[in-house]
Design a protein around this motif. Structure first.
Motif, PDB file in Angstrom:
ATOM      1  N   TYR A 111       8.988   6.092   5.479  1.00 45.17           N
ATOM      2  CA  TYR A 111       9.165   5.010   6.892  1.00 45.17           C
ATOM      3  C   TYR A 111       9.316   5.867   7.888  1.00 45.17           C
ATOM      4  O   TYR A 111       9.673   7.005   8.135  1.00 45.17           O
ATOM      5  CB  TYR A 111      10.307   3.990   6.805  1.00 45.17           C
ATOM      6  CG  TYR A 111      10.009   3.182   5.355  1.00 45.17           C
ATOM      7  CD1 TYR A 111       9.384   2.157   5.294  1.00 45.17           C
ATOM      8  CD2 TYR A 111      10.895   3.279   4.199  1.00 45.17           C
ATOM      9  CE1 TYR A 111       9.399   0.903   4.493  1.00 45.17           C
ATOM     10  CE2 TYR A 111      10.765   2.707   3.241  1.00 45.17           C
ATOM     11  CZ  TYR A 111      10.106   1.334   3.438  1.00 45.17           C
ATOM     12  OH  TYR A 111       9.893   0.694   2.145  1.00 45.17           O
ATOM     13  N   GLN A 125      17.839   0.035   8.720  1.00 44.89           N
ATOM     14  CA  GLN A 125      16.332  -0.075   8.050  1.00 44.89           C
ATOM     15  C   GLN A 125      16.672  -0.284   6.422  1.00 44.89           C
ATOM     16  O   GLN A 125      17.037   0.489   5.811  1.00 44.89           O
ATOM     17  CB  GLN A 125      15.396   1.247   8.365  1.00 44.89           C
ATOM     18  CG  GLN A 125      14.188   0.797   7.636  1.00 44.89           C
ATOM     19  CD  GLN A 125      13.794   1.791   6.292  1.00 44.89           C
ATOM     20  OE1 GLN A 125      14.182   3.006   6.489  1.00 44.89           O
ATOM     21  NE2 GLN A 125      13.221   1.180   5.353  1.00 44.89           N
ATOM     22  N   ALA A 127      14.790  -1.707   2.565  1.00 46.49           N
ATOM     23  CA  ALA A 127      13.428  -2.189   2.152  1.00 46.49           C
ATOM     24  C   ALA A 127      13.725  -2.481   0.455  1.00 46.49           C
ATOM     25  O   ALA A 127      14.608  -1.933  -0.023  1.00 46.49           O
ATOM     26  CB  ALA A 127      12.633  -1.060   1.986  1.00 46.49           C
ATOM     27  N   GLN A 153      12.335   9.250  10.911  1.00 44.56           N
ATOM     28  CA  GLN A 153      11.826   9.221   9.471  1.00 44.56           C
ATOM     29  C   GLN A 153      12.863   8.793   8.280  1.00 44.56           C
ATOM     30  O   GLN A 153      13.704   9.586   8.114  1.00 44.56           O
ATOM     31  CB  GLN A 153      10.898  10.412   9.424  1.00 44.56           C
ATOM     32  CG  GLN A 153      10.130  10.383   7.868  1.00 44.56           C
ATOM     33  CD  GLN A 153       9.296  11.507   8.061  1.00 44.56           C
ATOM     34  OE1 GLN A 153       9.040  12.118   9.012  1.00 44.56           O
ATOM     35  NE2 GLN A 153       8.941  12.318   6.777  1.00 44.56           N
ATOM     36  N   THR A 178      10.875  -5.435   3.927  1.00 43.46           N
ATOM     37  CA  THR A 178      11.402  -4.624   4.611  1.00 43.46           C
ATOM     38  C   THR A 178      12.303  -5.585   5.936  1.00 43.46           C
ATOM     39  O   THR A 178      11.801  -6.200   6.205  1.00 43.46           O
ATOM     40  CB  THR A 178      10.514  -3.666   5.187  1.00 43.46           C
ATOM     41  OG1 THR A 178       9.420  -4.583   6.142  1.00 43.46           O
ATOM     42  CG2 THR A 178       9.831  -2.892   4.396  1.00 43.46           C
ATOM     43  N   MET A 198       9.773   0.149  13.916  1.00 43.51           N
ATOM     44  CA  MET A 198       8.597   0.575  12.840  1.00 43.51           C
ATOM     45  C   MET A 198       7.319   0.500  13.735  1.00 43.51           C
ATOM     46  O   MET A 198       6.469  -0.176  13.450  1.00 43.51           O
ATOM     47  CB  MET A 198       8.620  -0.063  11.622  1.00 43.51           C
ATOM     48  CG  MET A 198       8.159   0.642  10.313  1.00 43.51           C
ATOM     49  SD  MET A 198       8.374  -0.085   8.909  1.00 43.51           S
ATOM     50  CE  MET A 198      10.124  -0.307   8.609  1.00 43.51           C
ATOM     51  N   THR A 207       3.626   3.262   6.913  1.00 42.16           N
ATOM     52  CA  THR A 207       4.726   3.365   6.155  1.00 42.16           C
ATOM     53  C   THR A 207       3.895   3.638   4.678  1.00 42.16           C
ATOM     54  O   THR A 207       3.194   2.903   4.408  1.00 42.16           O
ATOM     55  CB  THR A 207       5.382   1.850   6.017  1.00 42.16           C
ATOM     56  OG1 THR A 207       5.956   1.787   7.244  1.00 42.16           O
ATOM     57  CG2 THR A 207       6.251   1.861   4.909  1.00 42.16           C
ATOM     58  N   TYR A 209       3.513   4.649   0.838  1.00 43.67           N
ATOM     59  CA  TYR A 209       4.184   4.306  -0.646  1.00 43.67           C
ATOM     60  C   TYR A 209       3.183   5.453  -1.452  1.00 43.67           C
ATOM     61  O   TYR A 209       2.031   5.086  -1.849  1.00 43.67           O
ATOM     62  CB  TYR A 209       3.761   2.695  -1.129  1.00 43.67           C
ATOM     63  CG  TYR A 209       4.629   1.633  -0.130  1.00 43.67           C
ATOM     64  CD1 TYR A 209       5.738   1.311  -0.879  1.00 43.67           C
ATOM     65  CD2 TYR A 209       4.406   1.339   1.077  1.00 43.67           C
ATOM     66  CE1 TYR A 209       6.651   0.203   0.158  1.00 43.67           C
ATOM     67  CE2 TYR A 209       5.128   0.814   1.826  1.00 43.67           C
ATOM     68  CZ  TYR A 209       6.182   0.163   1.379  1.00 43.67           C
ATOM     69  OH  TYR A 209       7.121  -0.873   1.979  1.00 43.67           O
TER      70      TYR A 209
END
Length: 226
Positions: A111, A125, A127, A153, A178, A198, A207, A209
């Motif tokens: 992120y 933050q 998620a 980050q 999120t 973000m 973002t 994955y």
């Protein structure tokens, strides 16, 4: 508030790994990635952090990752903020179609964003990501404390033995939830503004994955350990 975001983002050329997270090197899961493309369809996008048209998904050409891009995801408190702006969230429901004979898992999540926090203010933050119908839920929580005025980050890393694999031969939607939250704490919210986004100077931030892949057995199993 937007001026501070743009100015601060222009000054900070490198993203700072400032969250208290277990940031480690990307694991070597990607050598077995299939050559056929993975297809991701965004079924629903809901939440105050991702109004209609402000979130998009793209798949890497080598099938090792996919990226969610946000353009209006920011939580704030203080001058110019509404009472509910302290918390923003986004829920993505994705239909993921993978090449035949393969299954995948989410190996790591990166992120990025920008934050401006007055002294005494804090930001969080969070998620969660999981496959539809599976009990396993991967999650991560990261925090920042003011004073803070730069890019951030964070990385959530999943150990090999804890990977949650998508069922072979089944189409299971992948859910990403999120949240961004900011608290004024002991800062003077009557005269200042604190926020976490973000987002980035060009209106979007990625973002990412990262995926782990392995082949399915002929009977539909996941092929054992990766």
């Amino acid at each position: 508030m937007s001026g501070a975001l743009v100015a601060g983002g222009a000054i900070a050329a490198l993203f700072a790994s400032s969250f208290s997270s277990n940031v480690v090197a990307t694991p070597p899961y990607f050598e077995d990635a299939p050559t056929d493309r993975m297809v991701i369809e965004v079924l629903t996008v809901n939440g105050s952090g991702c109004p209609l048209g402000t979130a998009a998904v793209a798949v890497a050409p080598d099938n090792t990752a996919f990226t969610v891009t946000y353009s209006d995801y920011i939580a704030s408190v203080g001058v110019g903020s509404k009472p509910m702006d302290f918390r923003k969230n986004c829920q993505l429901n994705l239909a993921v179609r993978v090449p035949q004979g393969f299954t995948y898992a989410i190996a790591s999540v990166n992120y990025r964003g920008y934050a401006y926090l007055e002294k005494g203010a804090t930001a969080t933050q969070k998620a969660q990501y999981f496959f539809q119908g599976q009990a396993e839920t991967r999650s991560g929580t990261h925090q920042l404390a003011g004073p803070y005025d730069e890019n951030w980050q964070s990385t959530d890393e999943v150990p090999v033995g804890s990977l949650a694999w998508a069922p072979c031969g089944e189409l299971r939607n992948f859910n990403i939830n999120t949240e961004l939250r900011v608290s004024g704490g002991s800062s003077n919210t009557a005269e200042t503004t604190s926020f976490i986004a973000m987002d980035s100077t060009d209106g979007s931030v990625n973002t990412t994955y990262q995926l782990a892949w392995k082949e399915c057995d002929e009977d539909g199993g996941d092929g054992g350990e990766a």
